[in-house]
Every structure is written in structure tokens, then in C-alpha cells.
Design a protein around this motif. Structure first.
Motif, PDB file in Angstrom:
ATOM      1  N   LEU A  79       0.864  -1.175   0.000  1.00 35.09           N
ATOM      2  CA  LEU A  79       0.000   0.000   0.000  1.00 35.09           C
ATOM      3  C   LEU A  79       0.901   1.225   0.000  1.00 35.09           C
ATOM      4  O   LEU A  79       2.088   1.129   0.343  1.00 35.09           O
ATOM      5  N   PRO A  80       0.366   2.405  -0.344  1.00 32.52           N
ATOM      6  CA  PRO A  80       1.220   3.602  -0.321  1.00 32.52           C
ATOM      7  C   PRO A  80       1.791   3.868   1.076  1.00 32.52           C
ATOM      8  O   PRO A  80       2.857   4.459   1.200  1.00 32.52           O
ATOM      9  N   ILE A  81       1.126   3.414   2.144  1.00 33.72           N
ATOM     10  CA  ILE A  81       1.647   3.684   3.481  1.00 33.72           C
ATOM     11  C   ILE A  81       2.600   2.588   3.951  1.00 33.72           C
ATOM     12  O   ILE A  81       3.106   2.647   5.064  1.00 33.72           O
ATOM     13  N   GLY A  82       2.850   1.567   3.118  1.00 31.16           N
ATOM     14  CA  GLY A  82       3.778   0.510   3.517  1.00 31.16           C
ATOM     15  C   GLY A  82       3.274  -0.839   3.076  1.00 31.16           C
ATOM     16  O   GLY A  82       2.325  -0.941   2.296  1.00 31.16           O
ATOM     17  N   GLY A  83       3.882  -1.888   3.578  1.00 27.28           N
ATOM     18  CA  GLY A  83       3.486  -3.232   3.183  1.00 27.28           C
ATOM     19  C   GLY A  83       2.865  -3.985   4.344  1.00 27.28           C
ATOM     20  O   GLY A  83       3.035  -3.622   5.501  1.00 27.28           O
ATOM     21  N   VAL A  84       2.107  -5.023   4.016  1.00 27.29           N
ATOM     22  CA  VAL A  84       1.515  -5.885   5.041  1.00 27.29           C
ATOM     23  C   VAL A  84       1.689  -7.336   4.614  1.00 27.29           C
ATOM     24  O   VAL A  84       1.355  -7.687   3.484  1.00 27.29           O
ATOM     25  N   ALA A  85       2.212  -8.176   5.509  1.00 28.62           N
ATOM     26  CA  ALA A  85       2.209  -9.615   5.267  1.00 28.62           C
ATOM     27  C   ALA A  85       0.987 -10.159   5.997  1.00 28.62           C
ATOM     28  O   ALA A  85       0.890 -10.047   7.220  1.00 28.62           O
ATOM     29  N   ARG A  86       0.029 -10.695   5.250  1.00 22.96           N
ATOM     30  CA  ARG A  86      -1.219 -11.147   5.868  1.00 22.96           C
ATOM     31  C   ARG A  86      -1.108 -12.612   6.268  1.00 22.96           C
ATOM     32  O   ARG A  86      -1.162 -13.494   5.426  1.00 22.96           O
ATOM     33  N   LEU A  87      -0.958 -12.844   7.574  1.00 25.41           N
ATOM     34  CA  LEU A  87      -0.858 -14.209   8.101  1.00 25.41           C
ATOM     35  C   LEU A  87      -2.263 -14.778   8.267  1.00 25.41           C
ATOM     36  O   LEU A  87      -3.202 -14.068   8.615  1.00 25.41           O
ATOM     37  N   LEU A  88      -2.421 -16.082   8.023  1.00 21.88           N
ATOM     38  CA  LEU A  88      -3.740 -16.703   8.128  1.00 21.88           C
ATOM     39  C   LEU A  88      -4.087 -17.084   9.563  1.00 21.88           C
ATOM     40  O   LEU A  88      -5.221 -17.393   9.878  1.00 21.88           O
ATOM     41  N   SER A  89      -3.115 -17.122  10.456  1.00 23.06           N
ATOM     42  CA  SER A  89      -3.418 -17.407  11.853  1.00 23.06           C
ATOM     43  C   SER A  89      -2.335 -16.774  12.705  1.00 23.06           C
ATOM     44  O   SER A  89      -1.386 -16.186  12.183  1.00 23.06           O
ATOM     45  N   GLU A  90      -2.467 -16.882  14.009  1.00 25.98           N
ATOM     46  CA  GLU A  90      -1.478 -16.273  14.885  1.00 25.98           C
ATOM     47  C   GLU A  90      -0.398 -17.287  15.236  1.00 25.98           C
ATOM     48  O   GLU A  90      -0.659 -18.484  15.319  1.00 25.98           O
ATOM     49  N   PRO A  91       0.830 -16.811  15.483  1.00 29.54           N
ATOM     50  CA  PRO A  91       1.886 -17.727  15.909  1.00 29.54           C
ATOM     51  C   PRO A  91       1.460 -18.400  17.211  1.00 29.54           C
ATOM     52  O   PRO A  91       0.774 -17.784  18.048  1.00 29.54           O
ATOM     53  N   LYS A  92       1.858 -19.671  17.400  1.00 27.07           N
ATOM     54  CA  LYS A  92       1.378 -20.401  18.573  1.00 27.07           C
ATOM     55  C   LYS A  92       2.126 -20.018  19.842  1.00 27.07           C
ATOM     56  O   LYS A  92       1.569 -20.064  20.929  1.00 27.07           O
ATOM     57  N   LYS A  93       3.413 -19.682  19.743  1.00 27.92           N
ATOM     58  CA  LYS A  93       4.203 -19.379  20.936  1.00 27.92           C
ATOM     59  C   LYS A  93       4.753 -17.967  20.866  1.00 27.92           C
ATOM     60  O   LYS A  93       5.069 -17.473  19.777  1.00 27.92           O
ATOM     61  N   PRO A  94       4.913 -17.305  22.027  1.00 24.78           N
ATOM     62  CA  PRO A  94       5.505 -15.963  22.046  1.00 24.78           C
ATOM     63  C   PRO A  94       6.866 -15.928  21.351  1.00 24.78           C
ATOM     64  O   PRO A  94       7.176 -14.983  20.631  1.00 24.78           O
ATOM     65  N   LEU A  95       7.676 -16.983  21.540  1.00 26.26           N
ATOM     66  CA  LEU A  95       9.002 -17.007  20.926  1.00 26.26           C
ATOM     67  C   LEU A  95       8.886 -16.953  19.396  1.00 26.26           C
ATOM     68  O   LEU A  95       9.687 -16.297  18.724  1.00 26.26           O
ATOM     69  N   HIS A  96       7.861 -17.647  18.852  1.00 28.25           N
ATOM     70  CA  HIS A  96       7.649 -17.606  17.402  1.00 28.25           C
ATOM     71  C   HIS A  96       7.299 -16.187  16.969  1.00 28.25           C
ATOM     72  O   HIS A  96       7.814 -15.681  15.979  1.00 28.25           O
ATOM     73  N   GLU A  97       6.379 -15.539  17.722  1.00 28.03           N
ATOM     74  CA  GLU A  97       5.993 -14.182  17.353  1.00 28.03           C
ATOM     75  C   GLU A  97       7.206 -13.253  17.407  1.00 28.03           C
ATOM     76  O   GLU A  97       7.387 -12.391  16.544  1.00 28.03           O
ATOM     77  N   LEU A  98       8.049 -13.438  18.437  1.00 28.12           N
ATOM     78  CA  LEU A  98       9.257 -12.622  18.589  1.00 28.12           C
ATOM     79  C   LEU A  98      10.136 -12.745  17.349  1.00 28.12           C
ATOM     80  O   LEU A  98      10.568 -11.734  16.773  1.00 28.12           O
ATOM     81  N   CYS A  99      10.388 -13.976  16.911  1.00 28.05           N
ATOM     82  CA  CYS A  99      11.251 -14.189  15.745  1.00 28.05           C
ATOM     83  C   CYS A  99      10.628 -13.607  14.480  1.00 28.05           C
ATOM     84  O   CYS A  99      11.308 -12.964  13.665  1.00 28.05           O
ATOM     85  N   ILE A 100       9.299 -13.830  14.304  1.00 34.60           N
ATOM     86  CA  ILE A 100       8.628 -13.333  13.099  1.00 34.60           C
ATOM     87  C   ILE A 100       8.683 -11.806  13.067  1.00 34.60           C
ATOM     88  O   ILE A 100       8.973 -11.197  12.035  1.00 34.60           O
ATOM     89  N   ALA A 101       8.436 -11.162  14.227  1.00 38.60           N
ATOM     90  CA  ALA A 101       8.411  -9.700  14.277  1.00 38.60           C
ATOM     91  C   ALA A 101       9.803  -9.118  14.026  1.00 38.60           C
ATOM     92  O   ALA A 101       9.946  -8.095  13.363  1.00 38.60           O
TER      93      ALA A 101
END
Lengths: 378, 378
Positions: A79-101
Motif C-alpha cells: 500500500l502507499p503507506i507501507g506493506g503488510v504480510a497477511r498471516l492466516l493465523s497467529e503464531p502459537k508461541k511468544p518465541l515464534h511471534e518474537l522471531c517473526i516480528a
């Protein structure tokens, strides 16, 4: 997603660009074209495209790491304001979210380092306006490298602002979640993000109205994250078998489309089971009825538009897990199947309704009492 | 309507002013105050309030004539962009709509005439900027009268622009409807309105960005009128008895609130009948369950939050009429009662769902075939 053009795909992830992005390219081209003629216009286009290539790589960083952790990625949209990666679900563990972010901003750090090396290890002065003016006066590979260096440093720094739903906010939430759990971590991270958003809006009112728009996006995004986490906790307390409607209407394969339409006029059911005796053959959705009724006619049997191969889930699966499965399957409903009988069908509409109801009730102090089943109590 | 303050009521119609209106008064006061000091500020406030008094009288013109034709009026709301008289249903005949639409602008014509007479029959020159400057230089009763004269002429002329949903568009639609029927008349009037809106937006881009906002309101409003008229025709073909769900869940007065909540988790029903044997005692809505469950507890019987005195309608009443009744009753559901038995309950959620479904189907070429019943065929 409509209003967007598919550029291609990487590792099965479609990369799309929103049509408004063309406006941004045109604006840069005409702005720099006015200042420095045709050469400036070409330089402007090159600059926008290079920066957005960095944004795509940033989003691919998120997406590919998410895939490694088993999270499905629907697409990347620019989008003109930036990009978005649209995930179909949420990461299962906080550590996964940390790495993805972290993986998105890390891509920009790597790109900045590459530009730094390509420039021979020199660090040009840090003055955006002067940089731009000089680059326009003498467009060259070097000036693009200098802008890419600063562009990527800016992208990394900006995305690491600790404001959920931005990357830095996710890093903060995930780090907190490892220590104090997902719900409290989200509440703290979302509260901080909304405070920062208010500050940003006040600053924007005085200096740059565009920041007000960004502040609004952050404020609403943080609220959305908080509500998603809260309803996930509530949905985890309910099981698939508990919310199947024993009064739900089912169809036989030979029932006519006209009969099915009459039924959708009478009830708010979004999905119907198509059964033969006690066996479930498949599911029939209201959306398919609306889409195909005109083509196949009211006299045709519903078997022609029955979807087979629906995923079956056991009655004791938590609704939070059912939601994850439904999101991964892109909206196709699941069949709840007990040991002896088929209990019903659940679609995203049902889960959304239940999430909204339980959320309302919880705010009023009503929490459904579910006895822990023997298998799950430790 | 929240965010608004009730000023009072006329003939049972509440008059409310939206809080953003205070911003408009403040803007005028500070604008004229800067130009002509405290006296200018007071004059600015007086000017805005006088003009908005004219807007209120304009809306009361619509509202009182609507009442005469049996159309209920919920309220009049004043917004910075103008006033709205919110009718609870649509006028039954084109002639009624014609009279209701004309009565607002006619009030402004009458007010302009009164100002003209009070000015002794003089017609001051027609130069807004000069008028304002002179009025500010020497605020007087006369200058207010001159501004009211021109203000009311402008209000009447502006509202009579032939762009649905504005008054002029309604006059056009109603006049056409008398000759060619409501649906074709609405399509023509809405098409013309959207053309005018596009022209207005192009003009606004060049001269006044505020007009783009107005153009957008007209464009969407015209589309809304077209869709309302289309679904009304489709709803007129269906009868209340045909869309009652024979599988719907009903409760006994002694059933617990907890049981009712379990059921709302399982089905998308928005309203339930509470029955004693074959007799309907009242209705129970999902919204009431959500609102009161926390206060009365899960063990309490549903009889405590059952609404009695619901309107009963016969099974052969057209759904367009059912929608009109539901809108007039502000959302409370109606009970469909046959000669021998209660058939079910219908709320606005049901009618909206059915309207959206039939609209989708009609676009796909599917029209539900309903045999005209002997009583209604002429």
C-alpha cells in the motif's frame, strides 16, 4: 483482495500491489520531475521502486520466518503507506511471534549494511534534505546507494517503535508474554501503543497531518490486538461440541436448491450439513447458494453445490483452535464429528458470533462455567 | 443518537443538536471576532443561530407534514452540514412524498418573504461578500434581516437541487413515480443524482474541497435510495408466514437465563418466542440477554426479561409492511400469529437478512415465485 495487482509469488506467497500505489509513484515522479526535468522524474520512479523493493523484502522476512513456524501466509500487499504480510493465523508461541516480528526489521538492517559496504564503508552525513537535493542534482548509482542506506535504517528504526501492531510492539508483547502470559502482555503493549498514538496525534496536529492518520491506525490496531487476545481466551474455554445446534437444519443430497433458499430466508444459518441418513456427505453454504442458484436453477439438487472434503474436528476441540483452523482454510467450514454421530457444522460466521457474545457477556461479569474435562485437567 | 444534546420537542418530535455544531458556532464567532472584535463575535454567533433556526423550521416543515400523512418522525438532528428529519418509515404514496419534500423548502420561501416584508419590500443588491462585510461593519436588526432573506433563498434553492436524497431529488422522484412507478422513478432520480455528484466532485477538486464531501454524501445517499426501493419491491413479494422458521427454538417462562445463553451460542437467532403450551407469552431478544444476564444471574428464569405486548401480525402481511411496522416500533420484534397457531417472531435483523438475500438472488436472476393468493388478486 480487490483493487490490487498480483506481481508474482515467492514460496507460494502472492505479492500484490494496491492500485493506489500508482498514485504514489506518479506523485514522486511529477514532484522530482518539476525540480529536475525528465532525469529527475526517472530518478523519482527509481527511488520509490527501490524503497518499495526494500519493503517487499522486509515483509518477505516476516512471511518466510512465519512459514518456518507453521503459520500460513495468505499474501503480501503493498500500500502507499507501507506493506503488510497477511498471516492466516497467529503464531502459537511468544518465541515464534518474537522471531517473526524481528525478521522484518533485520532484513532492513542487512540491506543497510550491504549499501554501507557497497559505498566502500563511508558514512555520508545525516541530512535528508541535503541528501535528496544532492541526489537530484546528480542522480547516480552512488546517490541511490546513499538513499537506500538511510532509507533502510529509517525503515528498521520506524518499524521498531514499541507500538503494537507495529513490529516493535510485537517484539515487546512477545517478550513480555514469555514472562507474564499473552493476555497481560497484550494489555500492556496495547496500552503503551495507544499512549504513543495519542502523543503522535498531538505532534501531528502541530507539524504533520499525515501523522494523525498513522496515529489513528496504530490506536485502532492496538485495540484490535487487545480484543483478539481477549476473545481467544474466552473461545479457549468453549468446545466445538458445546456450540453445535441440535436444532440446525440439514439437507439430503436430493433436496432442491429452491428448498434450500427457502430455508436461508427462514433461518440465519450460514452453513448447512448435507447428510445421507446418519452420514455427513458435505456442507452447503449460504454464499454458494447465492452464487450458484441463478446458474443451476431452483429445481437442481443441492448435491451439485455441496462441498465435500470438509475437515472434521472432534467435539472437545477448543473454539480458539477451531478459529485457527477455519482461518487457515480460508473460510471453509469444519464438521464436528463425535464418536457415534455428526454433531454439526461450524464456520467463521459462527465463531465470530460466539466471540462477540462471550466478549459482551464477560464485560457484564458473566463467564460460562465449563467443568474441566478429566483428560485436560493436570 | 449519542453525541447530541436534546434541545426540546415540537409535536412529540425531539430536536437534537450534534456536539460538533458547537465547533461551527465557535469557528464563526472567532472568524468574525477577529475581523470586528467582540461585537463581531456576538454578531457571528447570532448569525449562525438564526440560520440554524431557519434550518430547524425547514426540518419541522418536513416533519409536521409527514405526521399529517401518518409517517412517524423519530427526531430532528442538527449537524454542522445541515439538519435531518429522521422519519421512521417511508411515505406510502408518491403524492405524500412530494408534499413532504416540498414543505421544507417552502418554509424557507415563507421566511424569505417575511424578511422581505419586514425590510419594507426593498430588494438589497445580491453580493454575498459585500453584504457580509457591510453587516459586520454595522451589525443591526436590518443587516440580520438582509442576511436572513438571502440565507433562506439560498437554503430553498440549494435543497431543491434535483439530486436524491436532497429535497429536489425527492420532488423529482415523487413526480416521476406518479407516472411511471416508484422503482423506475427512483432509478432515474438516483442516476441523475449520481451524475450531478460526479460533476460536483470535479468542480470541488478545482475550487472547494468541501464540495467533494457533499458530492460523496449525495452519491452514496442516492445509491442507498435505489437499493432501499429495490429491496422493498422484493420484500413486498414475500409474506410474514413464509419466512417464519418452523425449527426456531422457543423457551418456557421458567427456563433459565443460562439455558437461553447456551442457545444463543449455538444458533444465530436474534429473537426467541417465550411460550406456555401453544400460547405465546412474549419475546426474548439476544440483546436483552446480553444486557441483563450479569444483573439477574444465570439461574434466573427468562420470564424476568421477556418482553410482553409484542405487536401481532397476520401470516399474509407483506414483508415490506412488516419492515415498516418494525421501523416504527424502533426495533421491537413482531409475533406472526395464524388463525390456529403462533408461527414465529420476526425482528429487523431477520428482515435485513432476507432483504440482502433476495437482493443478491435477484441480481443473479433468481426471483422467488409466489403464487398470488386469491384475496389479493384483483
Amino acid at each position: 483482495m480487490s483493487w490490487s495487482l498480483r506481481l508474482g509469488s515467492v514460496s507460494g506467497i502472492a505479492i500484490r500491489v494496491h492500485f493506489t500505489f500508482a498514485l504514489l509513484v506518479a506523485a514522486f515522479a511529477s514532484h522530482l520531475g518539476e525540480k529536475a526535468g525528465a532525469r529527475g522524474a526517472v530518478f523519482g520512479i527509481l527511488l520509490v521502486l527501490s524503497l518499495f523493493a526494500c519493503v517487499v523484502l522486509h515483509e518477505l522476512g516476516h512471511a518466510l520466518v512465519a512459514q518456518r513456524f507453521g503459520v500460513l501466509v495468505r499474501e503480501i500487499v503493498l500500500l502507499p503507506i507501507g506493506g503488510v504480510a497477511r498471516l492466516l493465523s497467529e503464531p502459537k508461541k511468544p518465541l515464534h511471534e518474537l522471531c517473526i516480528a524481528l525478521s522484518g526489521p533485520l532484513v532492513n538492517v542487512a540491506l543497510a549494511l550491504a549499501a554501507f559496504v557497497a559505498l566502500g564503508g563511508r558514512v555520508p552525513e545525516l541530512d535528508w534534505a541535503a541528501l535528496q537535493t544532492r541526489a537530484m542534482a546528480a542522480p547516480s548509482v552512488e546517490s541511490v546507494l546513499v538513499l537506500l542506506l538511510y532509507g533502510n535504517v529509517t525503515l528498521a528504526a520506524f518499524n521498531m517503535l514499541p507500538a503494537l501492531p507495529m513490529d516493535g510492539g510485537r517484539v515487546l508483547r512477545a517478550s513480555l508474554a514469555i514472562a507474564i502470559g499473552q493476555v497481560r502482555a497484550t494489555n500492556i503493549a496495547a496500552g503503551l501503543a495507544q499512549l504513543l498514538a495519542i502523543g503522535l496525534a498531538i505532534y501531528g496536529f502541530q507539524y504533520n497531518p499525515l501523522l494523525i492518520f498513522l496515529a489513528l491506525l496504530v490506536f485502532m490496531g492496538a485495540g484490535q490486538e487487545r480484543s483478539t487476545t481477549r476473545t481467544n481466551v474466552l473461545l479457549a474455554e468453549l468446545r466445538a461440541g458445546e456450540v453445535c445446534d441440535p436444532h440446525a437444519v440439514t439437507f439430503a443430497p436430493g433436496d432442491s436448491v429452491g428448498l434450500a433458499i427457502d430455508q436461508t430466508l427462514r433461518s440465519a444459518q450460514a452453513h448447512f450439513l448435507v447428510t445421507h441418513g446418519a452420514a455427513a456427505i458435505g456442507t452447503l453454504s449460504r454464499d454458494d447458494l447465492l452464487a450458484f442458484a441463478g446458474r443451476i436453477g431452483l429445481q437442481a439438487p443441492v448435491s451439485g453445490i455441496t462441498r465435500r472434503g470438509a475437515l472434521s474436528v472432534p467435539p472437545d476441540l477448543a473454539l480458539s483452535e477451531v478459529r485457527r483452523l477455519l482461518q487457515e482454510k480460508g473460510g471453509a467450514p469444519v464438521i464436528v464429528r463425535g464418536e457415534d454421530a455428526v454433531l454439526g457444522v461450524l464456520g467463521l460466521e459462527d465463531i465470530s458470533r460466539i466471540a462477540s457474545l462471550t466478549d459482551h457477556l464477560a464485560r457484564g461479569g458473566v463467564r460460562r462455567q465449563v467443568e474441566p474435562s478429566p483428560e485436560t485437567s493436570v
